[in-house]
Design an enzyme around this catalytic site. Structure first.
Site, short mmCIF file in Angstrom:
data_model
loop_
_atom_site.label_atom_id
_atom_site.label_comp_id
_atom_site.label_asym_id
_atom_site.label_seq_id
_atom_site.Cartn_x
_atom_site.Cartn_y
_atom_site.Cartn_z
N ARG A 280 0.83 -1.22 0.00
CA ARG A 280 0.00 0.00 0.00
C ARG A 280 0.86 1.27 0.00
NH1 ARG A 280 -2.58 -3.55 -0.93
NH2 ARG A 280 -4.59 -4.22 -0.12
N SER B 248 -11.11 -0.79 3.23
CA SER B 248 -10.30 -0.87 4.46
C SER B 248 -9.88 0.53 4.89
CB SER B 248 -9.04 -1.69 4.22
OG SER B 248 -9.37 -2.95 3.69
N GLU C 181 -5.18 3.80 5.78
CA GLU C 181 -4.93 3.61 4.35
C GLU C 181 -5.61 4.76 3.59
OE1 GLU C 181 -5.68 -0.44 2.88
OE2 GLU C 181 -6.65 0.47 1.14
#
Ligand SMILES: Cc1cc2nc3c(=O)[nH]c(=O)nc-3n(C[C@H](O)[C@H](O)[C@H](O)COP(=O)(O)OP(=O)(O)OC[C@H]3O[C@@H](n4cnc5c(N)ncnc54)[C@H](O)[C@@H]3O)c2cc1C
Length: 341
Positions: A160, A229, A325
């Site tokens: 990520r 998420s 995130e």
């Protein structure tokens, strides 16, 4: 170039929170981007489809929403090369490739958002990341007022993460990406949910399975606004993991190649008793604890406050600081979750 003043962004973010930008620009050519160089000396934000962005205040800075379109395929004996412009929809690109018999992206089906945002956080799902296929990224550099090609290695992809979230943050725009797909494709079926499929499954079957699992597991942002998420899965050292495991023997964890251990953030949040927890109009999803949702006209600050509560509760219980995130945007630019974040 198309632009709008005092523009409401409520339909441009998957949390469906209210926010207004003083001005939004829609560049779709390099000439448009050259005109925007002056704008970028003040706070600004590049917006794709807004499915990884939370507007935490009622006002945002200037928004640049690139609308470059086009998909082109090149073929050699060994591989396909697909070039896609940043304004294309990611899932449409996945479907386009599978329809043409170009295999590889099937595990990444149904991830919302634009092609241009995909390399930024190196989107990943079901054991595959976009970094696995990136050959190059075209980057319009505001300071140089022109485009350059970045190789896969130059993008510094990680879990990520990429150079676009670090050294190149706010310095330019991804205008297109080039992906390479070897013709000797092998399905990736290690991930739970796919590991029961036959080893010789067709890419379309894998894609349909991924879509079915995602539809069953994740709330549809059009029905329950969310950004997938909210937190990244934390990665801890082997020592820290052993300590955690001695206190929580059933902890969900995945061994990494470099000896570290990735923990399931959703498990930590659920174990902290926060599944279904509500704060004003925001809620931890009652089926998937890693997803924060806007269930009743929450504003961005409500969702941010819920995220802060989740972060602090997990910290107090497991001594692990969850990192968001989702990108959070205030009036003056990006903000972090808490003072200690
Ligand atoms: C239901 C749901 C499920 C999800 N599942 C996953 C998943 O499985 N895996 C995963 O990795 N993500 C997942 N996400 C997160 C999201 O889909 C991805 O992060 C996606 O890449 C966001 O695309 P976007 O265009 O909406 O980005 P935005 O939210 O608009 O932008 C995200 C970031 O990219 C930057 N950016 C956007 N376009 C450009 C550009 N052209 N050039 C430079 N920077 C740019 C923005 O400035 C911002 O920092 C999910 C989200 C939702 C809502």
């Amino acid at each position: 170039m198309k632009s709008r003043q005092q523009f409401s962004l409520q339909k441009n973010n998957s949390f469906a929170v209210y926010a207004t930008t003083p001005i939004i620009y829609y560049p779709n050519s390099e000439q448009d981007l050259q005109l925007l160089a002056a704008v970028t000396s003040e706070p600004f934000y590049i917006l794709g489809a807004g499915s990884n962005t939370l507007f935490v205040e009622g006002v945002t800075p200037v928004i640049i929403k690139p609308e470059f379109l086009g998909i082109h395929v090149n073929e050699t004996e060994e591989y396909y090369q697909v070039n896609a412009a940043c304004g294309e929809n990611w899932h449409d690109l996945v479907c386009f490739c599978i329809d043409k018999g170009i295999n590889g992206l099937e595990n990444l089906a149904l991830i919302p958002g634009s092609v241009g945002a995909a390399p930024v956080q190196n989107i990943g799902a079901y054991g595959v990341e976009i970094a696995d296929f990136i050959e190059s990224v075209t980057w319009f550099y505001f300071a140089k007022n022109k485009s350059q090609q970045l190789t896969q290695a130059q993008c510094q992809f990680d879990y990520r993460d990429s150079i676009f979230k670090n050294a190149l943050k706010n310095k330019g725009i991804i205008t297109d990406i080039t992906l390479r797909f070897p013709k000797n494709w092998q399905p990736k079926l290690n991930y739970q949910g796919l590991n029961t499929l036959p080893k010789n499954s067709h890419a379309r079957v894998i894609m349909d399975t991924v879509i079915a699992i995602r539809n069953a597991k994740l709330p549809d942002p059009k029905v329950i606004p969310n950004a997938g998420s909210f937190f990244k899965n934390p990665v801890v050292s082997a020592e820290q993991f052993l300590l955690l495991k001695s206190n929580h023997p059933e902890i969900a964890a995945y061994q990494q190649d470099n000896g570290t251990v990735k923990l399931a953030a959703g498990w930590l949040i659920e174990r902290a008793g926060l599944k279904g927890y509500q704060l004003n109009g925001a809620a931890v999803h009652n089926k998937q604890a890693l997803v924060l949702t806007n269930i009743d006209s929450a504003c961005g600050a409500d969702i941010k406050n819920l995220a802060l509560h989740v972060q602090q509760t997990v910290l107090a219980l497991f001594a692990i600081m969850l990192q968001p995130e989702v990108r959070m945007l205030g009036e003056q630019g990006e903000v972090t979750l808490g003072a200690i974040n």
